[in-house]
Design an enzyme around this catalytic site. Structure first.
Site, mmCIF file in Angstrom:
data_model
loop_
_atom_site.group_PDB
_atom_site.id
_atom_site.type_symbol
_atom_site.label_atom_id
_atom_site.label_comp_id
_atom_site.label_asym_id
_atom_site.label_seq_id
_atom_site.Cartn_x
_atom_site.Cartn_y
_atom_site.Cartn_z
ATOM 1 N N SER A 229 -0.524 -9.560 6.905
ATOM 2 C CA SER A 229 -1.615 -8.587 6.901
ATOM 3 C C SER A 229 -1.343 -7.502 7.930
ATOM 4 C CB SER A 229 -2.939 -9.292 7.215
ATOM 5 O OG SER A 229 -3.935 -8.355 7.568
ATOM 6 N N SER A 230 -1.225 -6.261 7.467
ATOM 7 C CA SER A 230 -0.948 -5.152 8.371
ATOM 8 C C SER A 230 -2.049 -4.984 9.402
ATOM 9 C CB SER A 230 -0.769 -3.854 7.575
ATOM 10 O OG SER A 230 -0.571 -2.752 8.434
ATOM 11 N N GLU B 8 0.832 -1.209 0.000
ATOM 12 C CA GLU B 8 0.000 0.000 0.000
ATOM 13 C C GLU B 8 0.862 1.254 0.000
ATOM 14 O OE1 GLU B 8 -2.987 2.529 2.878
ATOM 15 O OE2 GLU B 8 -3.123 0.334 3.009
ATOM 16 N N SER C 211 -9.062 -8.626 6.399
ATOM 17 C CA SER C 211 -8.819 -9.430 5.201
ATOM 18 C C SER C 211 -8.960 -10.921 5.476
ATOM 19 C CB SER C 211 -7.419 -9.144 4.645
ATOM 20 O OG SER C 211 -6.431 -9.309 5.644
#
Length: 336
Positions: free
Chosen positions: A229-230, A133, A273
């Site tokens: 996944s952040s 991102e 997510s």
């Protein structure tokens, strides 16, 4: 075995699991597979969850990291994380049918950064270097762009003109940590402009808030999601900051009896997510070890909807050398 252990209360955080942006991106891939007989390629993981990616692979999607891996004439889909202008230009220069599944909230950050750059400001991007991102966001902004991850960097980052700077944020950050960084920037640069934490995704903020609430009662917290996944990792950090041990569960085999040993109440949540199936599998595994009482703890309702990616134009067309960013920000329907 269950009879040998005391009952266990599971506090199920709500909201949890998929957000509107994730659902929109996954649907774009599924719809593209349904609408065209051509190969469908996805640049990067559509969302950061291996289970989602594997499911889409079984349906026919092909995942790549570079546009060069996509043959001419194929359908190319950009992931929810967004891409740089360089990637957009490369795609537009080839005979690819491009669908942009960038989350509208990520696109909002792009537009905010572009606005400040056009006004002649250096842009400080608060986020994690190397995250896809951040690579997309920095690549959308002309002029001088800095990336910082900590208060220490906020206090030392060199700028050309302290009167002409602005900041934006990655959408999946810890709200508390980001506020500390913003406070340091504002103290050092009183003229700095920025959105506070408003561009941190609403779903990220809601899931973090839910973890804080269940941490008041839960002794330990299980966070379902992928290790890359952040937003999932930030949920673990929030739990730890609340004084609770956290376990990131990417697969049910990650959950161990020792983690819940001696606990009477645990919390369970999932990153934005992560599919709800993973939560249900966690509950099924816990039920094999303990008698469960499951209590959903809801802190807010999410009824946000994003306009879907338009895939109808793929039907019967050989190639469309155009990046679909037509959803814009006005097409977001958010009701909180």
């Amino acid at each position: 075995m269950i009879q040998d252990h005391p009952p266990l209360t599971v506090l199920l955080a709500a909201p949890r699991s998929f957000c509107a942006g994730v659902e929109r991106a996954i649907r774009a891939v599924e719809d593209a597979l349904d609408r065209t007989g051509r190969p469908v390629y996805v640049r990067h993981e559509i969302v950061h969850n291996g289970r989602v990616v594997e499911d889409l692979k079984r349906k026919g999607a092909i995942f790549v990291e570079d546009l060069a891996e996509i043959p001419d004439g194929a359908v190319a889909i950009f992931s929810a994380h967004g891409v740089s202008r360089a990637v957009e230009r490369e795609a537009a220069g080839r005979s690819l049918s491009v669908l942009d599944a960038t989350c509208p909230l990520v696109r909002r950050v792009h537009l905010e950064g572009q606005r400040h750059s056009k006004a002649g400001r250096e842009v400080i991007v608060i986020g994690h270097r190397g995250h896809v991102e951040i690579e997309g966001t920095t690549g959308q902004i002309d002029g001088t762009v800095h990336v910082i991850e900590s208060v220490a960097e906020a206090l030392t980052i060199p700028v050309l003109n302290p009167e002409r700077i602005a900041y934006i944020t990655q959408t999946t950050l810890s709200v508390d940590d980001t506020r500390e960084i913003i406070a340091a920037l504002k103290k050092r640069f009183p003229a700095i402009q920025g959105p506070d934490v408003k561009t941190i995704c609403y779903a990220t903020q809601n899931r973090q808030m839910a973890v804080r609430v269940i941490a008041r009662r839960a002794e330990r917290i299980i966070v379902c999601g992928a290790r890359n996944s952040s937003n999932t990792n930030r949920l673990c950090e929030v739990a730890v900051n609340e004084g609770r041990q956290a376990l990131l569960m990417q697969d049910p085999k990650d959950l161990t009896l020792s983690f819940i040993d001696g606990a009477a109440v645990i919390g369970l949540t999932a990153g934005a997510s992560a599919p709800e199936d993973l939560v249900q599998e966690a509950l099924a595994q816990l039920a094999q070890w303990r008698r469960l009482t499951v209590e959903e703890v809801r802190v807010t309702h999410e009824d946000a909807e994003f306009a879907p990616v338009d895939v109808s134009r793929l039907e019967g067309k050989a190639s469309i050398p155009k990046v679909d960013t037509s959803f814009g920000i006005d097409s977001m329907l958010i009701s909180q």
